[in-house]
Write a protein that holds these residues in place. Structure first.
Motif, short mmCIF file in Angstrom:
data_model
loop_
_atom_site.label_atom_id
_atom_site.label_comp_id
_atom_site.label_asym_id
_atom_site.label_seq_id
_atom_site.Cartn_x
_atom_site.Cartn_y
_atom_site.Cartn_z
N SER A 174 52.71 7.66 33.90
CA SER A 174 53.67 6.61 33.55
C SER A 174 55.06 6.97 34.06
CB SER A 174 53.71 6.40 32.04
OG SER A 174 52.50 5.84 31.57
N GLN A 175 55.44 8.23 33.89
CA GLN A 175 56.74 8.70 34.35
C GLN A 175 56.84 8.62 35.88
OE1 GLN A 175 59.29 10.11 32.15
NE2 GLN A 175 60.55 9.85 33.96
N ALA B 82 57.06 5.10 37.64
CA ALA B 82 58.35 4.45 37.52
C ALA B 82 59.23 4.73 38.73
CB ALA B 82 59.05 4.90 36.24
N GLU B 83 58.95 5.82 39.45
CA GLU B 83 59.74 6.20 40.62
C GLU B 83 59.01 5.98 41.94
OE1 GLU B 83 61.65 10.07 40.28
OE2 GLU B 83 61.09 10.12 38.16
N ALA C 282 58.73 4.67 26.89
CA ALA C 282 59.84 5.60 27.08
C ALA C 282 60.37 6.04 25.72
CB ALA C 282 60.94 4.94 27.90
N ALA D 273 60.90 7.22 31.23
CA ALA D 273 60.63 5.92 31.85
C ALA D 273 59.13 5.65 31.75
CB ALA D 273 61.07 5.91 33.31
N GLY E 239 56.33 3.50 33.76
CA GLY E 239 56.07 2.71 34.95
C GLY E 239 55.21 1.49 34.73
N HIS F 257 55.68 -0.85 32.86
CA HIS F 257 56.49 -2.05 32.67
C HIS F 257 56.69 -2.81 33.98
CE1 HIS F 257 57.59 -1.86 28.47
NE2 HIS F 257 57.92 -0.59 28.58
N THR F 258 56.59 -2.11 35.10
CA THR F 258 56.85 -2.74 36.40
C THR F 258 55.63 -2.75 37.31
OG1 THR F 258 57.72 -0.62 37.18
CG2 THR F 258 59.31 -2.21 36.37
#
Length: 228
Positions: A82-83, A86-87, A104, A164, A166, A168-169
């Motif tokens: 998940s972290q 996000a990137e 988060a 964060a 990820g 979510h996006t």
């Protein structure tokens, strides 16, 4: 059969105490059907590393993969995935396989309502009776062999919170293991509500060992939907 080169790659991320080795049976099935797969070792399994270290390992691997990637995260592996996602810029879907789909600010221990240490040290030992906990419906010989390969898990990884999330996006799918003794279905249900789609598998915590053909077919279906 769809041309394997046009399909997304699958990056497989293991859970606590495990390693990339746990995906071997599943990868054999997937690759026989033309899927590109990768599996990585998270540093928190056997080393003094935390969620952010694991997330960086996932990110580094993603950077080496061309084209879209479906990331399949098992158990604890859902947290650094998940972290990392996000990137990342090349992930088309996250699949949470009996995994922690956290928000988060949440940590593994915090999700379960357990005390969180701001400066954790040391390791969390391999649980007692891991065969029953992780591999209840696998062949006894394979379960015993897998249990021998487990290593202590860094305490940091269970205490550190996400900064964060990820999912979510990036679209996500949850695969719930209904007879899971390690992460009960009731807990999985809470996190599955955060995913865009939910599938269920009868069986214990590690279908990559006990039901690799069934799991491969499900992952292929999910990945193809992500690519359409």
């Amino acid at each position: 059969m769809t041309d394997g080169d046009s399909r997304p790659a699958l990056l497989l991320v293991h859970g606590a105490w495990h390693g990339a080795w746990c995906w071997e049976k599943l990868r054999s099935v997937l690759e026989a059907d033309g899927w590109r797969t990768r599996a990585i070792d998270l540093p928190s399994a056997g080393e003094q590393a935390g969620v952010q270290d694991d997330a960086q390992a996932v990110l580094r691997e993603l950077e080496t993969i061309d084209g879209p990637v479906v990331v399949v995260a098992h158990s604890y592996g859902g947290i650094p995935v998940s972290q990392a996602v996000a990137e990342a810029g090349n992930v088309s879907r996250i699949v949470y396989l009996a995994a922690y789909q956290l928000e988060a600010g949440e940590s593994l221990l915090g999700f379960h309502g357990a005390p969180v240490s701001p400066e954790p040290g040391g390791f969390v030992a391999v649980p007692d009776n891991p065969v029953a906990l992780f591999y209840g419906d696998a062949l006894q010989s394979e379960a015993d062999e897998a249990a021998k390969r487990l290593v202590p898990q860094s305490a940091r990884s269970f205490n550190e919170a996400l900064t964060a999330a990820g999912w979510h996006t990036v679209p996500s799918t949850y695969v719930l293991c209904e007879d899971d003794q390690a992460l009960p279905a009731q807990s999985q249900q809470i996190m599955a509500a955060r995913s865009g789609a939910v599938h269920r598998i009868e069986g214990s915590h590690s279908p990559f060992l006990s039901k690799p053909v069934e799991l491969a077919a499900l992952l292929a279906s999910i990945a193809l939907e992500s690519d359409s």
